[in-house]
Design a protein around this motif. Structure first.
Motif, PDB file in Angstrom:
ATOM      1  N   ALA A 265      -0.369 -16.216  -3.035  1.00 33.35           N
ATOM      2  CA  ALA A 265      -0.597 -14.872  -3.572  1.00 33.35           C
ATOM      3  C   ALA A 265      -1.700 -14.247  -2.754  1.00 33.35           C
ATOM      4  CB  ALA A 265      -0.992 -14.939  -5.038  1.00 33.35           C
ATOM      5  N   ASP A 267      -3.898 -11.237  -1.452  1.00 36.88           N
ATOM      6  CA  ASP A 267      -4.402  -9.931  -1.873  1.00 36.88           C
ATOM      7  C   ASP A 267      -5.273  -9.365  -0.752  1.00 36.88           C
ATOM      8  OD1 ASP A 267      -5.321  -7.740  -3.094  1.00 36.88           O
ATOM      9  OD2 ASP A 267      -5.700  -8.730  -5.014  1.00 36.88           O
ATOM     10  N   SER A 299       3.198 -12.144   5.353  1.00 40.31           N
ATOM     11  CA  SER A 299       3.914 -10.938   4.936  1.00 40.31           C
ATOM     12  C   SER A 299       4.924 -10.464   5.950  1.00 40.31           C
ATOM     13  CB  SER A 299       2.904  -9.826   4.647  1.00 40.31           C
ATOM     14  OG  SER A 299       2.225  -9.489   5.829  1.00 40.31           O
ATOM     15  N   ILE A 310       1.847  -6.020   1.258  1.00 38.06           N
ATOM     16  CA  ILE A 310       1.102  -7.004   0.473  1.00 38.06           C
ATOM     17  C   ILE A 310      -0.013  -6.276  -0.246  1.00 38.06           C
ATOM     18  CG2 ILE A 310      -0.288  -9.093   0.562  1.00 38.06           C
ATOM     19  CD1 ILE A 310       1.242  -9.892   3.011  1.00 38.06           C
ATOM     20  N   ALA A 311      -0.065  -6.472  -1.542  1.00 34.00           N
ATOM     21  CA  ALA A 311      -1.067  -5.786  -2.353  1.00 34.00           C
ATOM     22  C   ALA A 311      -2.430  -6.390  -2.134  1.00 34.00           C
ATOM     23  CB  ALA A 311      -0.684  -5.852  -3.827  1.00 34.00           C
ATOM     24  N   HIS A 314      -4.892  -8.049  -7.814  1.00 34.74           N
ATOM     25  CA  HIS A 314      -4.100  -8.963  -8.638  1.00 34.74           C
ATOM     26  C   HIS A 314      -3.441  -8.167  -9.760  1.00 34.74           C
ATOM     27  CE1 HIS A 314      -5.546 -12.543  -6.623  1.00 34.74           C
ATOM     28  NE2 HIS A 314      -6.760 -11.993  -6.636  1.00 34.74           N
ATOM     29  N   ASP A 319       3.778  -4.626 -10.351  1.00 34.00           N
ATOM     30  CA  ASP A 319       3.284  -4.156  -9.067  1.00 34.00           C
ATOM     31  C   ASP A 319       4.332  -4.421  -8.005  1.00 34.00           C
ATOM     32  OD1 ASP A 319       1.975  -3.536  -6.776  1.00 34.00           O
ATOM     33  OD2 ASP A 319       0.028  -4.290  -7.510  1.00 34.00           O
ATOM     34  N   SER A 321       4.275  -4.223  -4.844  1.00 28.91           N
ATOM     35  CA  SER A 321       3.827  -4.715  -3.543  1.00 28.91           C
ATOM     36  C   SER A 321       3.458  -6.185  -3.547  1.00 28.91           C
ATOM     37  CB  SER A 321       2.636  -3.870  -3.080  1.00 28.91           C
ATOM     38  OG  SER A 321       1.565  -4.002  -3.993  1.00 28.91           O
ATOM     39  N   LYS A 322       3.405  -6.824  -4.713  1.00 26.79           N
ATOM     40  CA  LYS A 322       2.985  -8.218  -4.784  1.00 26.79           C
ATOM     41  C   LYS A 322       4.137  -9.145  -4.406  1.00 26.79           C
ATOM     42  CE  LYS A 322       0.790 -11.624  -7.767  1.00 26.79           C
ATOM     43  NZ  LYS A 322       0.181 -11.873  -9.090  1.00 26.79           N
ATOM     44  N   ARG A 372       9.544 -10.352  -5.358  1.00 29.23           N
ATOM     45  CA  ARG A 372       8.906  -9.103  -5.732  1.00 29.23           C
ATOM     46  C   ARG A 372       9.571  -8.667  -7.050  1.00 29.23           C
ATOM     47  NH1 ARG A 372      10.032  -9.561  -0.509  1.00 29.23           N
ATOM     48  NH2 ARG A 372       8.456  -9.110   1.062  1.00 29.23           N
TER      49      ARG A 372
END
Length: 403
Positions: A265, A267, A299, A310-311, A314, A319, A321-322, A372
């Protein structure tokens, strides 16, 4: 032998305006007198009507009793059973014998010269004449209420004689039941039916069988199950034999419990230290710039993922973009960012209403997934096919659908 007498002696009663003797056929039926009533004949002799009785093969009661006492006693009991049966029918209101009730009388036994009852040695039965008629002189007759008095002096009404006679009378009925059960049942039910039912049409009562209620309940249960299965099939969609429904083997939200699964994950909005903590594939104390570079590499998978952003926060599952990366069992412990995880066949799934995704069947062939909320990418191991691989998505209400 035919014995004649003038009509000035016994005079038949009238029923429907005719002598009752002309209606013998209605009374000699098996369920009534069963042929025990003798039928007279009327002929003209010297300008006068003479009634004759065919007594061929018959013996007067008194003479027969002297020759065959036990047989005659049983025959008298047998006739008494017949009398009782008809008397019972006459006592019924609105029965078929209503018009015969007052006219149907029986004569006394009589003497050898004036016998009214005759014994047939061939059939061992008694027959009666002068029934339903008024006698000459002061002789008396018996109505249906007093028919039992006729043979009282000969012991015909004793319990043993009546029991034997009843069995004898019922024997032909038993033989009829064996040869033709339906006809025998109708004959047995006819007197009771006429005695209990009022005149006019009446619908037969329907018989209730013991299995009607259980069968009805079973049909209701089966209908309910069919309706439930149809509703579930409509909600979840058809299931083909090549894609059976099994417990989820690979789901993104369960990835943390699989030792062979690594979740990245990334960020991009955090500082260099937070980026280094989020990278599970790097066990060294890499610099802030190295961790940021690893996140950037994750990514940019292939041409299909080049547009994925990619965000940097969190955010929740909504979301867009995650990206959640899951390494499947078919990767064989390969580096999450290595070429082996994306070397096999690739399939992309898109659903605008999806919140999360999962693989329910064929997970052993999956090398990598990227999730996603509205998109799900699946890579298989080299040489594997998507035949039998099932992907599902979850909507906002928490319901899963096959994609």
């Amino acid at each position: 032998m035919t014995q004649g007498e003038t009509n000035e002696s016994w005079r038949p009663h009238l029923v429907r305006g005719v002598p009752i003797w002309q209606l013998t056929v209605e009374l000699n039926t098996p369920d009534l007198f069963a042929g025990r009533l003798l039928v007279p004949s009327v002929a003209e002799h010297d300008g006068e009507d003479v009634t004759g009785w065919d007594l061929e093969g018959l013996v007067p009661f008194a003479e027969a009793k002297a020759k065959w006492p036990s047989e005659v006693q049983l025959a008298a009991a047998d006739l008494q059973v017949v009398f009782d049966r008809v008397a019972k029918a006459l006592l019924q209101d609105s029965g078929p014998l209503d018009e015969f009730r007052s006219a149907l009388t029986m004569p006394p036994i009589g003497t050898a010269e004036t016998a009214n009852y005759f014994y047939a040695p061939s059939t061992k039965k008694l027959f009666v004449r002068h029934w339903g008629a008024t006698p000459p002189g002061d002789e008396s007759t018996f109505t249906h209420e007093s028919w039992r008095k006729i043979f009282r002096d000969v012991g015909a009404a004793s319990p043993s004689a009546m029991a034997m006679a009843a069995a004898k009378v019922d024997a032909p009925a038993e033989r009829r039941r064996e040869s033709d059960p339906d006809a025998a049942r109708e004959a047995d039910e006819a007197p009771e039916k006429h005695a209990s039912e009022p005149p006019g049409p009446k619908k037969p009562a329907k018989k209730q069988t013991w299995w009607s209620l259980p069968l009805g309940l079973l049909l209701v249960i089966v209908a309910g199950l069919v309706g439930l299965l149809s509703f579930r099939t409509f909600q979840e969609g058809p299931v083909t034999p090549t894609r059976p429904v099994v417990p989820p083997a690979l789901a993104a939200h369960d990835a943390g419990t699989d030792a062979a699964t690594t979740v990245e994950a990334v960020d991009a909005s955090t500082d260099a230290a937070e980026s280094a903590d989020a990278s599970v594939a790097d066990s060294d104390d890499a610099s802030t710039s190295d961790a940021s570079a690893d996140a950037a590499d994750a990514s940019t998978d292939d041409d299909d993922d080049a547009d994925a952003s990619i965000a940097t926060s969190h955010a929740g599952a909504d979301d867009h973009s995650k990206v959640v990366v899951t390494i499947g069992p078919a990767a064989g412990g390969a580096d999450p960012e290595g070429p082996n995880t994306k070397a096999g066949p690739h399939r992309r799934h898109d659903q605008p209403e999806a919140r999360t995704w999962r693989v329910t069947t064929g997970a052993d062939r999956v090398a990598r997934t990227e999730q996603r909320p509205h998109r799900f990418d699946v890579w298989l191991a080299t040489g594997k096919s998507f035949e039998g691989v099932r992907v599902e998505w979850e909507d906002a209400a928490g319901k899963w659908h096959v994609h």
